[in-house]
Design a protein around this motif. Structure first.
Motif, PDB file in Angstrom:
ATOM      1  N   PHE A 161      86.299  50.854 -20.295  1.00 49.47           N
ATOM      2  CA  PHE A 161      86.072  49.458 -20.699  1.00 49.47           C
ATOM      3  C   PHE A 161      86.531  48.493 -19.609  1.00 49.47           C
ATOM      4  CE2 PHE A 161      87.128  45.402 -22.566  1.00 49.47           C
ATOM      5  CZ  PHE A 161      86.062  45.178 -23.424  1.00 49.47           C
ATOM      6  N   PRO A 162      85.647  47.536 -19.261  1.00 51.79           N
ATOM      7  CA  PRO A 162      84.246  47.387 -19.671  1.00 51.79           C
ATOM      8  C   PRO A 162      83.329  48.182 -18.752  1.00 51.79           C
ATOM      9  CG  PRO A 162      84.866  45.535 -18.312  1.00 51.79           C
ATOM     10  CD  PRO A 162      86.100  46.405 -18.422  1.00 51.79           C
ATOM     11  N   SER A 163      82.073  48.325 -19.152  1.00 57.63           N
ATOM     12  CA  SER A 163      81.101  49.027 -18.332  1.00 57.63           C
ATOM     13  C   SER A 163      80.704  48.167 -17.136  1.00 57.63           C
ATOM     14  CB  SER A 163      79.851  49.346 -19.162  1.00 57.63           C
ATOM     15  OG  SER A 163      78.765  49.713 -18.329  1.00 57.63           O
ATOM     16  N   ASP A 164      80.918  48.692 -15.927  1.00 55.01           N
ATOM     17  CA  ASP A 164      80.529  47.967 -14.719  1.00 55.01           C
ATOM     18  C   ASP A 164      79.025  47.700 -14.695  1.00 55.01           C
ATOM     19  OD1 ASP A 164      83.120  47.996 -13.886  1.00 55.01           O
ATOM     20  OD2 ASP A 164      82.867  49.535 -12.350  1.00 55.01           O
ATOM     21  N   HIS A 165      78.258  48.692 -15.141  1.00 50.18           N
ATOM     22  CA  HIS A 165      76.802  48.525 -15.178  1.00 50.18           C
ATOM     23  C   HIS A 165      76.413  47.343 -16.063  1.00 50.18           C
ATOM     24  CE1 HIS A 165      76.841  52.619 -13.548  1.00 50.18           C
ATOM     25  NE2 HIS A 165      75.559  52.481 -13.258  1.00 50.18           N
ATOM     26  N   ALA A 166      77.022  47.287 -17.246  1.00 54.01           N
ATOM     27  CA  ALA A 166      76.690  46.216 -18.182  1.00 54.01           C
ATOM     28  C   ALA A 166      77.100  44.855 -17.635  1.00 54.01           C
ATOM     29  CB  ALA A 166      77.366  46.470 -19.533  1.00 54.01           C
ATOM     30  N   VAL A 167      78.292  44.772 -17.063  1.00 56.05           N
ATOM     31  CA  VAL A 167      78.777  43.509 -16.503  1.00 56.05           C
ATOM     32  C   VAL A 167      77.860  43.038 -15.384  1.00 56.05           C
ATOM     33  CG1 VAL A 167      80.631  42.383 -15.219  1.00 56.05           C
ATOM     34  CG2 VAL A 167      81.197  43.928 -17.090  1.00 56.05           C
ATOM     35  N   LEU A 168      77.606  43.912 -14.419  1.00 55.13           N
ATOM     36  CA  LEU A 168      76.848  43.541 -13.230  1.00 55.13           C
ATOM     37  C   LEU A 168      75.420  43.125 -13.555  1.00 55.13           C
ATOM     38  CD1 LEU A 168      76.648  43.339 -10.135  1.00 55.13           C
ATOM     39  CD2 LEU A 168      76.007  45.756 -10.110  1.00 55.13           C
ATOM     40  N   PHE A 169      74.701  43.982 -14.259  1.00 53.86           N
ATOM     41  CA  PHE A 169      73.283  43.708 -14.467  1.00 53.86           C
ATOM     42  C   PHE A 169      73.020  42.697 -15.574  1.00 53.86           C
ATOM     43  CE2 PHE A 169      73.137  48.023 -12.474  1.00 53.86           C
ATOM     44  CZ  PHE A 169      72.605  47.580 -11.268  1.00 53.86           C
ATOM     45  N   ALA A 170      73.940  42.556 -16.520  1.00 48.18           N
ATOM     46  CA  ALA A 170      73.807  41.492 -17.519  1.00 48.18           C
ATOM     47  C   ALA A 170      74.030  40.142 -16.854  1.00 48.18           C
ATOM     48  CB  ALA A 170      74.804  41.691 -18.656  1.00 48.18           C
ATOM     49  N   ALA A 171      75.053  40.055 -16.003  1.00 44.83           N
ATOM     50  CA  ALA A 171      75.317  38.804 -15.287  1.00 44.83           C
ATOM     51  C   ALA A 171      74.137  38.456 -14.391  1.00 44.83           C
ATOM     52  CB  ALA A 171      76.593  38.935 -14.448  1.00 44.83           C
ATOM     53  N   GLY A 187      80.911  44.600 -21.809  1.00 42.87           N
ATOM     54  CA  GLY A 187      80.407  44.334 -20.463  1.00 42.87           C
ATOM     55  C   GLY A 187      79.320  43.280 -20.450  1.00 42.87           C
ATOM     56  N   VAL A 188      78.408  43.366 -21.426  1.00 38.34           N
ATOM     57  CA  VAL A 188      77.323  42.373 -21.522  1.00 38.34           C
ATOM     58  C   VAL A 188      77.895  40.986 -21.803  1.00 38.34           C
ATOM     59  CG1 VAL A 188      75.321  41.637 -22.872  1.00 38.34           C
ATOM     60  CG2 VAL A 188      75.567  44.036 -22.217  1.00 38.34           C
ATOM     61  N   ILE A 189      78.872  40.916 -22.688  1.00 38.95           N
ATOM     62  CA  ILE A 189      79.489  39.627 -23.023  1.00 38.95           C
ATOM     63  C   ILE A 189      80.200  39.043 -21.804  1.00 38.95           C
ATOM     64  CG2 ILE A 189      81.299  38.507 -24.385  1.00 38.95           C
ATOM     65  CD1 ILE A 189      80.583  40.400 -26.680  1.00 38.95           C
ATOM     66  N   ILE A 190      80.976  39.875 -21.124  1.00 36.98           N
ATOM     67  CA  ILE A 190      81.704  39.413 -19.934  1.00 36.98           C
ATOM     68  C   ILE A 190      80.725  38.938 -18.864  1.00 36.98           C
ATOM     69  CG2 ILE A 190      83.181  40.120 -18.012  1.00 36.98           C
ATOM     70  CD1 ILE A 190      84.571  42.047 -19.981  1.00 36.98           C
ATOM     71  N   GLY A 191      79.709  39.751 -18.596  1.00 37.96           N
ATOM     72  CA  GLY A 191      78.716  39.373 -17.605  1.00 37.96           C
ATOM     73  C   GLY A 191      77.983  38.108 -18.000  1.00 37.96           C
ATOM     74  N   GLY A 192      77.656  37.995 -19.292  1.00 40.03           N
ATOM     75  CA  GLY A 192      76.957  36.809 -19.771  1.00 40.03           C
ATOM     76  C   GLY A 192      77.789  35.542 -19.648  1.00 40.03           C
ATOM     77  N   VAL A 193      79.063  35.644 -19.989  1.00 39.56           N
ATOM     78  CA  VAL A 193      79.954  34.480 -19.894  1.00 39.56           C
ATOM     79  C   VAL A 193      80.089  34.036 -18.446  1.00 39.56           C
ATOM     80  CG1 VAL A 193      82.347  33.711 -20.151  1.00 39.56           C
ATOM     81  CG2 VAL A 193      81.246  34.984 -22.002  1.00 39.56           C
ATOM     82  N   PHE A 194      80.242  34.997 -17.536  1.00 38.14           N
ATOM     83  CA  PHE A 194      80.341  34.660 -16.123  1.00 38.14           C
ATOM     84  C   PHE A 194      79.081  33.958 -15.643  1.00 38.14           C
ATOM     85  CE2 PHE A 194      84.146  37.167 -15.611  1.00 38.14           C
ATOM     86  CZ  PHE A 194      84.729  36.637 -14.474  1.00 38.14           C
ATOM     87  N   ALA A 195      77.917  34.473 -16.060  1.00 33.22           N
ATOM     88  CA  ALA A 195      76.656  33.871 -15.629  1.00 33.22           C
ATOM     89  C   ALA A 195      76.521  32.448 -16.168  1.00 33.22           C
ATOM     90  CB  ALA A 195      75.476  34.724 -16.101  1.00 33.22           C
ATOM     91  N   LEU A 196      76.842  32.252 -17.431  1.00 39.51           N
ATOM     92  CA  LEU A 196      76.698  30.942 -18.056  1.00 39.51           C
ATOM     93  C   LEU A 196      77.650  29.913 -17.465  1.00 39.51           C
ATOM     94  CD1 LEU A 196      76.276  32.000 -21.802  1.00 39.51           C
ATOM     95  CD2 LEU A 196      74.504  31.165 -20.246  1.00 39.51           C
TER      96      LEU A 196
END
Length: 234
Positions: free
Chosen positions: A117-127, A169-178
């Protein structure tokens, strides 16, 4: 918390129950899970598609596209740094050895040095995908859907990640992007960094290429070099 963890395990086992039933499906999922060309390669193709949809002389569009390249690496860098301070979480394939289907045989030592936790893949590509939505809505939404189905889901199927690792990971990546993309884009546009008059094409294109290449491979080459350099001084 126990209820959440129990549901997380239930969901993991439900998806993983499909593993081992079909050699064809196992091979396909394995290729999507470990093939860089089917993960980051496709997402970077979508990036260049969005780049090409802009007019060649539109430096504003190019500035916004360059901003996308900055957000995702920052997101995964911070997420991986934060993981070092969070409680360690073992991979399902190891934590539930013998309880879930594994196409790898006995529990391998895959990623035993990294918390799940968290998934690097989810963080990176979701962001990356969510930042891309700011530039081209259709391409960004397709990238996000591809990330969820063809990049993240196989990792649950194979027992490499818990569903909560992916969701987090998706949530973290999404928050960073937003949060980060509007700020970074504003700076890049204000300084006209996408304009060939400020940053020549012979500089911007090679830089964009190497960043998308490294992103496609989750910065494996850069991380390997960094580890070698660190090992020389530690």
């Amino acid at each position: 918390m126990e209820t959440i963890l129990a549901f997380d395990e239930y969901l993991l086992k439900s998806i993983n129950s499909l593993a081992g039933r079909s050699d064809f499906l196992d091979v396909v999922v394995f290729r999507f899970a470990f093939g860089d060309h089917l993960k980051g390669g496709v997402i970077m193709m979508l990036f260049w598609l969005a780049w090409g949809l802009g007019k060649p002389a539109d430096w504003h569009h190019r500035s916004r596209m360059l901003s996308v390249l900055v957000v995702a690496p920052l997101a995964v860098l911070v997420a991986r740094g934060a993981a070092n301070f969070l409680p360690y979480r073992d991979r399902p394939i190891r934590a539930l050895d013998g309880e879930i289907n594994s196409i790898f045989g006995p529990a391998p030592s895959l990623f035993s040095d990294f918390s799940a936790f968290p998934s690097d893949h989810a963080v990176l590509f979701a962001a990356f995908s969510l930042a891309l939505i700011f530039v081209n809505r259709k391409v960004g939404l397709f990238a996000l859907a591809y990330t969820c189905v063809f990049i993240c889901l196989p990792r649950i199927y194979l027992g490499l990640h818990w569903p909560a690792d992916i969701l987090g990971g998706v949530i973290i990546g999404g928050v960073f992007a937003l949060i980060l993309y509007p700020q970074i884009s504003r700076i890049v546009v204000r300084r006209r960094l996408g304009s060939p008059d400020v940053v020549p094409d012979y500089v911007s294109y090679p830089l964009a290429f190497i960043i998308t290449f490294e992103t496609a491979t989750l910065f494996r080459g850069s991380r390997s070099i960094a580890q070698d350099v660190i090992s020389l001084f530690v």
